[in-house]
Write an enzyme that holds these catalytic residues in place. Structure first.
Site: not given
Ligand code: RNT
Ligand code: ZN
Length: 421
Positions: A188, A229, A231, A262, A265, A289, A297, A299, A329
């Site tokens: 990433w 990955e 995004k 993810d 993302h 993820h 985003d 997390d 993640d």
């Protein structure tokens, strides 16, 4: 009645309930135990790593909060992960970032990192009987300070990051060899522009070329699997991200790489649960993820919400578990970091169990027959089946504290260990 008796009785009743739906609970418990979930090391220290304890987290990602007791040394981090893992049932792996190298106080540039800088991690993993996964760290570094790495226009900088990614794949290869299970190495990069670019093409051409060079170094898939990955945006790269979904979808398909999805993302109303069966038509394997975006985003710690359940349902219903590597993640620095791991990882496993306790064949039949009324009614019914009775029993079989009793252990550890740091 002892707690053990209560849990066993409730489980036996739950088993009867599920049996009525034609669901074999014992079978589900065996299956759910074996699904590997890769715990991300970076929840333990807010993505800091050991290269430079004062380094700023860059690359458009952010860990907010300053809860006390974060791990500052490899020993502390491993102890914290041990604690978390002791409270999470089922098969686990650990996902490392290159930032977590141990260089004995010596400055080792990222393109010079070698397997020897991860010996302690490998020994630790061996002792636990778990596999390791890996990530090149293309952020929080002088050479990424303008937001570009593998897509950089300056070849000197771009080559540095290419060398770092190759070094990372070799480190991962050594993990695979040492531990007898392939490491998944996920690339990433943060590359992108805050404002509207003039040239969207050249950076993507450079990224493609960089990846081609990185993957030209042949590594046996028995030891290492490569993932990429995508995004949609990052902080400071709101207008353009080089490694977008279309870019990596194309790259992974054309080059037989793993695609990493993810959960945070994509555009806010897009969900990865719907993407799994789509991309599985074109790539052999995927990396997830699992994360929780809140408005962006962000997390957040993974909770047992509709999307987590939908992800698990897709993996189970589509028979995709064998082709999926589940990684987590998230990084929340505002709560106890060990609790964050335990809550998020347990939820992933619980969602898988929920999905495995579904009368899928019956629901499929209703769907094919066009009986969408019954499909909806039964899906709703399943939401209140006694999952918790099965879960409690599962914890007991894994010798783990029932219910929220794990929290006492974490609080105790906080008092005895974290707050003394
Ligand atoms: C960033 C990506 C990436 C990182 C980790 C630390 O938006 O999700 O996976 O979170 O590599
Ligand atoms: Zn991610």
């Amino acid at each position: 009645m002892t707690q053990q008796e209560r849990i066993t009785q409730a489980f036996e009743l739950a088993k009867e309930t599920y049996k009525k739906w034609g669901v074999d609970v014992e079978e589900a418990l065996k299956k759910v135990q074996e699904v590997p979930i890769s715990l991300h090391c970076w929840q333990g220290d807010d993505v800091t790593g050991f290269e430079n304890p004062d380094a700023q987290l860059t690359g458009g990602i952010q860990a907010t909060g300053n809860y006390p007791g974060k791990a500052r040394t490899p020993e502390q981090l491993r102890a914290d992960i041990d604690k978390a893992m002791s409270l999470i049932p089922g098969k686990l792996r650990l996902n490392l970032h290159a930032l977590y190298a141990e260089t004995n106080g010596e400055k080792v540039e990222r393109d010079e990192l070698k397997p020897e800088h991860f010996t302690n991690w490998v020994e630790w993993a061996k002792a636990k009987g778990i596999g390791l996964d890996f990530n090149p760290s293309c952020f929080s570094h002088d050479k990424s300070s303008d937001g570009f790495t593998l897509a950089h226009h300056d070849d000197e900088i771009r080559n540095f990051w290419i060398r770092h990614c190759i070094a990372s794949r070799k480190i991962a290869e050594s993990f695979g060899k040492e531990l007898g299970t392939p490491a998944v190495t996920n690339v990433w990069i943060p590359d992108g522009y805050k404002d509207i670019p003039v040239d969207r093409t050249a950076p993507r051409e450079r990224l493609k070329d960089s990846l081609d060079q990185i993957f030209a170094v042949e590594i046996d898939e028995a030891y290492n699997l490569d993932a990429v990955e995508s995004k949609v945006f990052g902080i400071g790269s709101e207008s353009y991200v080089v490694g977008s979904n279309e870019f990596y979808m194309g790259y992974a398909t054309a080059n037989k790489k793993l695609l990493c999805l993810d959960a945070g993302h994509f555009h806010p109303t897009e969900v990865i649960s719907d993407k799994i069966s789509a991309v599985m038509q074109f790539v052999d394997q995927i990396l997830l993820h699992v994360s929780r975006p809140v408005r962006w985003d962000s997390d957040h710690v993974v909770i047992l919400n509709d999307e987590l359940i939908a992800i698990a349902q897709e993996l189970v219903r589509g028979n995709y578990l064998e082709r999926t590597h589940i990684g987590l993640d998230f990084f929340d620095a505002s709560i106890n970091r060990i609790a964050a791991w335990v809550i998020g990882t347990r939820n992933m496993r619980k969602a898988l169990l929920f999905a495995m306790l579904e009368p899928t064949d019956y629901l499929r039949k209703l769907e094919v027959e066009g009986d969408y009324t019954s499909r909806l009614a039964i899906l709703e019914e399943m939401k209140t089946t006694p999952l918790s009775a099965v879960w409690e029993y599962y914890l007991m079989k894994n010798n783990m504290p029932a219910g929220s009793e794990w929290l006492k252990e974490v609080k105790e550890y906080e008092k005895e260990v974290l707050l003394k740091r």
